[in-house]
Design a protein around this motif. Structure first.
Motif, PDB file in Angstrom:
ATOM      1  N   SER A 404     -84.620 -19.384 -45.298  1.00 43.88           N
ATOM      2  CA  SER A 404     -85.888 -19.837 -45.888  1.00 43.88           C
ATOM      3  C   SER A 404     -86.518 -20.919 -45.019  1.00 43.88           C
ATOM      4  CB  SER A 404     -85.612 -20.420 -47.286  1.00 43.88           C
ATOM      5  OG  SER A 404     -86.775 -20.991 -47.850  1.00 43.88           O
ATOM      6  N   GLN A 428     -90.007 -14.107 -51.513  1.00 45.53           N
ATOM      7  CA  GLN A 428     -88.996 -13.224 -50.920  1.00 45.53           C
ATOM      8  C   GLN A 428     -89.203 -11.816 -51.475  1.00 45.53           C
ATOM      9  OE1 GLN A 428     -86.197 -11.852 -52.873  1.00 45.53           O
ATOM     10  NE2 GLN A 428     -85.511 -10.692 -51.099  1.00 45.53           N
ATOM     11  N   MET A 476     -85.145 -20.304 -52.531  1.00 46.72           N
ATOM     12  CA  MET A 476     -84.595 -20.048 -51.183  1.00 46.72           C
ATOM     13  C   MET A 476     -83.573 -18.918 -51.170  1.00 46.72           C
ATOM     14  SD  MET A 476     -83.743 -23.874 -49.838  1.00 46.72           S
ATOM     15  CE  MET A 476     -84.697 -25.223 -50.493  1.00 46.72           C
TER      16      MET A 476
END
Length: 675
Positions: A404, A428, A476
Motif C-alpha cells: 500500500s 484495492q 492497507m
C-alpha cells in the motif's frame, strides 16, 4: 477545458496533487460523470442475456475514474479546504447525488440485476460473488428501484437537498470554529497551563499578528485549556463558545438544517417502505433494528449509570474540598477530573508527553504492525502531496512486496476540519488479473511542534493515532476481488473493530517499551508510569461510558421516530439526554448543531457502533492476551479473517471464524471495571 490539460482526467496512479488547480475539479466531475453514464449504457444496452459478469461485475467497476476524482476532491474538502473548494462542493454534490439516483432508479439496469438475482440459486458463485450480488440487488431495492415514477422523482429531490444540507452543516461548524478566538494579553490568565500549551497559544497569537496568547476551538488548543486553566470564568467562556457552535441564531446557525435533515431522512425512509430512517439504516448493520440498538445501549446504561453517579459525586466532593465549588458545571469537569486523577494516581499528561514524541509514536505503531502482520514502512519523498506537512510511506510485506501507499497528515490547519479520520485515495481490487493495491491516508489534529519542543502527544492523542492506524490497516491489508467490498467497505458497526482493537496495545508494557522513550534523554518510559497508565485506564469509566451512550441515544432519538412534531432542537436534545445527564443544563449550548458525525458524516443511526465495536474489540483483545499480544498465529487469524476480507461476508461470520465464538459483552464490562 481540454481533457488533455486536466490532470484529474488523465490516467494516474498516485493522486497528482501539485498539478491540480481548483478550476480542474468541476469539469473533471462533469466529464467523469458522462464517462460513467456511458459505461452504464454499455451494460444496459448489452443484448446478451444478463449474467453475473456482464451486469453485476461490470457495474462494480463502472465509474472508477469518477470514484478516484471524488476521493481526491472530498478528502481535500476535509483536510485542505478553502472558500473556492467549498463552493465547488456545493455545486458538484447535487450532480453526484443525481448521478447516484440515475443508477439506482435505472429500470433497465435494475431489470438486468434482478434477472441475475432471481437465478442466484442456480449459479455457482464464490462467497464473495454471492455477497456482491446480494448487496447490489439490495442497494437498488433499498434506494427506490421498485418505486412508482412520481415517488422516484421525489426521492431524487430529497437526495439532492440532503447532499447540500449536509455540506452546509459542515461548513457552518468549520466557520464557527474558525471565527472564535480567546485572545489573552495578561499572563495570569494562563495560570495552570503547561509550558507546551502556553507556547502553542503564543504561536497561535503570532500567526495572527497579535500580542500575547490565543486559544482556539481546535482540540489541541481547547482541551489543555479546559483541563489545566485555573481561571474558571475563562473556562466557562471557552466551554460555551465550543458548545454553542452553530447555535447562535446567526448566518452559521444549524438548527433549521438539523430539522430539515431529520425530516427529509424520515420522509425518504417512508418512501422506501421503512418506518423510520433508523429502520432503513439498521437493516444493513449487525444490530439489525432500532429496538435492538436501544436495548443494547440501555443494557450498558444500566451497568454504567450507578458507577457514573458515584464518580460524579466523588468529583463534586473533590471540587468542593479543593476550591469550595458549590455547583460543579460542565466547564469544571475536565479541570477537576485531571486534578483528581493526579491526586489518585499521581499521573498527568504532562508527565507522559515527553515519552510520546510524534515521530517515535509513528515508529512505534509501525513496529507493532511489523510484529503483528510482518509489514515494513519506508518513508518516500517523491510522492505528490496536498500539503508540505503530509508524509508518505511505501508499505511492504515481509518479502518486500508492495502492499500500500500510506499518507500521514497530523497537525491542525485553518483549512482542515477538526477530529481524526482514515480515508482512501485509491481502493484495492483485482482488475485484469492484477491486484491493484490501495492508497490509504490517516488525518489527525495533533499538537504541532514549537520553536523549543517537538510535537509531543498526550496519551489520548497516542490512542487516537493507534485508532486511526487500525482503520488504515483495514484499508492497507484489503485483499478482495471487487472494489465495493474492499477494505473498510463493511457494515458500519463492524468498521470500528480494527481501529478500536489496536488502541489496546497502547496500554501494554511490551508495546510501550518499543516506542515510548523520553525525547531528550532516550530513557524508556518507566514501569511505574506504565502501571499508572493501566491503573488509571478505568478512571471515571462510568462517566465516559455514560457520555458515549448519551450520544448514541440522542442519535437514535433523532432517527428512530417521526420527527415532524419537533420544532425546538435544544428542547428535543435536552429530553434525549435526560437519562444520561450529570451536569446542570447550559441554555446557551446545543450539541446537535455541531454533531457532525450524525448530521454531516455517515454515523446517522450508527453512533451506537462505537460501543458495539468496543464489545468486539474487548473480546478480541482478550483472545490476544490469552496467547500473548504479539502472538503471530492470532495476528494471522485476525489479518486473514477480518482485515483482509473487507465486506465479502457477514461480519459475525468473519468474527466467529477469527475468535471461534460470538463476542461476549462481559469482556468490555470487565475491562471497564464495571463488573
Amino acid at each position: 477545458m481540454n481533457i488533455a490539460d486536466n490532470p484529474l482526467l488523465l490516467p494516474f496512479n498516485e493522486a497528482p496533487f501539485s498539478s491540480i488547480k481548483n478550476e480542474h475539479f468541476k469539469p473533471a466531475f462533469e466529464t467523469a460523470i458522462t464517462m460513467a453514464r456511458e459505461e452504464i449504457d454499455t451494460i444496459t444496452n448489452n443484448t446478451d442475456t444478463p449474467t453475473f459478469e456482464n451486469t453485476v461485475v461490470a457495474l462494480d467497476y463502472a465509474g472508477a475514474q469518477l470514484d478516484r476524482i471524488s476521493s481526491v476532491f472530498f478528502n481535500l474538502n476535509s483536510a485542505e479546504t478553502n472558500d473556492h473548494i467549498q463552493k465547488i462542493a456545493q455545486e458538484v454534490s447535487p450532480l453526484l447525488s443525481e448521478f447516484g439516483n440515475d443508477i439506482t432508479l435505472n429500470e433497465q439496469l435494475f431489470a438486468r440485476i434482478k434477472h441475475v438475482y432471481d437465478q442466484k440459486d442456480t449459479l455457482t458463485l464464490s462467497v464473495e460473488a454471492q455477497t456482491l450480488l446480494e448487496k447490489r440487488y439490495k442497494s437498488f431495492a433499498r434506494n427506490g428501484a421498485n418505486l412508482a415514477e412520481d415517488k422516484k422523482s421525489r426521492l431524487r429531490e430529497i437526495d439532492a437537498s440532503l447532499a447540500k444540507l449536509k455540506l452546509t452543516f459542515g461548513e457552518n461548524v468549520l466557520a464557527e470554529t474558525n471565527a472564535y478566538e480567546l485572545h489573552l494579553t495578561d499572563e495570569s490568565d494562563l495560570e495552570g497551563l503547561p509550558e507546551s500549551a502556553k507556547e502553542a497559544a503564543a504561536s497561535a497569537a503570532k500567526s495572527r499578528d497579535k500580542e500575547g496568547w490565543v486559544i482556539t476551538l481546535d482540540y489541541p488548543s481547547y482541551i489543555p485549556f479546559m483541563k489545566y486553566a485555573t481561571n474558571r470564568a475563562l473556562r466557562k467562556e471557552l466551554s460555551i463558545a465550543f458548545g454553542s457552535k452553530a447555535f447562535k441564531g446567526n448566518e452559521h446557525d444549524n438548527q433549521k438544517n438539523v430539522l430539515e435533515i431529520v425530516q427529509l431522512r424520515h420522509e425518504r425512509a417512508n418512501l422506501l417502505g421503512y418506518e423510520t430512517h433508523a429502520h432503513f439504516v439498521l437493516e444493513e448493520r449487525m444490530a439489525e433494528t432500532p429496538s435492538k440498538v436501544i436495548a443494547f445501549l440501555n443494557t450498558l446504561l444500566e451497568k454504567a449509570k450507578p458507577a457514573a453517579q458515584r464518580e460524579f459525586a466523588q468529583l463534586e466532593n473533590f471540587a468542593k474540598a479543593e476550591d469550595n465549588i458549590e455547583q460543579l458545571e460542565k466547564w469544571d469537569g475536565s479541570y477537576y477530573s485531571e486534578k483528581l486523577k493526579q491526586k489518585l494516581f499521581n499521573l498527568d499528561d504532562e508527565q507522559l508527553k515527553p515519552y510520546f514524541k510524534l515521530e517515535n509514536v509513528i515508529a512505534g505503531v509501525f513496529t507493532v504492525a511489523q510484529k503483528l502482520f510482518g509489514l515494513q514502512f519506508e518513508e518516500v519523498f517523491n510522492v505528490d502531496t496536498y500539503h508540505e506537512e503530509v508524509k508518505t510511506y511505501h508499505v511492504l510485506d515481509a518479502d518486500g512486496n508492495f502492499i500500500s501507499l500510506f499518507y500521514a497528515d497530523f497537525h491542525p490547519r485553518k483549512g482542515k476540519r477538526g477530529g481524526a479520520w482514515m480515508t482512501s485515495f485509491k481502493s484495492q481490487m483485482m482488475k485484469d488479473g492484477i491486484n491493484e493495491r490501495p492508497h490509504v491516508s490517516n488525518v489527525c489534529n495533533f499538537t504541532p511542534s514549537t520553536p523549543s519542543k517537538p510535537s509531543l502527544l498526550t496519551f489520548g492523542e497516542v490512542t487516537t493515532l493507534f485508532h486511526e492506524f487500525g482503520h488504515g490497516l483495514h484499508g492497507m491489508l484489503a485483499n478482495t476481488t471487487y472494489p465495493s467490498l474492499s477494505g473498510t467497505s463493511v457494515y458500519w458497526d463492524f468498521v470500528e473493530l480494527p481501529s478500536q482493537v489496536l488502541e489496546n496495545w497502547c496500554y501494554e508494557k511490551e508495546a510501550l517499551e518499543l516506542f515510548a522513550t523520553h525525547y531528550e534523554t532516550g530513557e524508556v518510559i518507566p514501569m511505574e508510569l506504565i502501571q499508572k497508565i493501566k491503573d488509571s485506564a478505568t478512571f471515571q469509566e462510568g462517566m465516559q461510558t455514560l457520555r458515549q451512550l448519551s450520544f448514541g441515544l440522542m442519535d437514535m432519538a433523532w432517527h428512530s421516530q417521526n420527527p415532524s412534531a419537533i420544532t425546538d432542537v435544544k428542547a428535543f436534545e435536552t429530553t434525549a439526554f435526560s437519562e444520561t445527564s450529570l451536569y446542570p443544563p447550559t441554555p446557551e449550548t446545543c450539541m446537535s448543531t455541531s454533531f457532525s458525525h450524525i448530521f454531516q458524516g455517515g454515523y446517522s443511526s450508527g453512533y451506537y457502533s462505537y460501543k458495539w465495536a468496543e464489545v468486539l474489540d474487548a473480546d478480541a483483545f482478550e483472545y490476544f492476551k490469552e496467547h500473548g499480544i504479539f502472538n503471530k498465529e492470532i495476528a494471522q487469524k485476525f489479518k486473514e479473517h477480518v482485515l483482509s476480507k473487507g465486506g465479502t461476508e457477514n461480519p459475525m461470520t468473519l468474527y466467529k471464524r477469527f475468535r471461534g465464538q460470538e463476542p461476549q459483552p462481559d469482556a468490555l464490562l470487565r475491562r471497564a471495571g464495571l463488573i
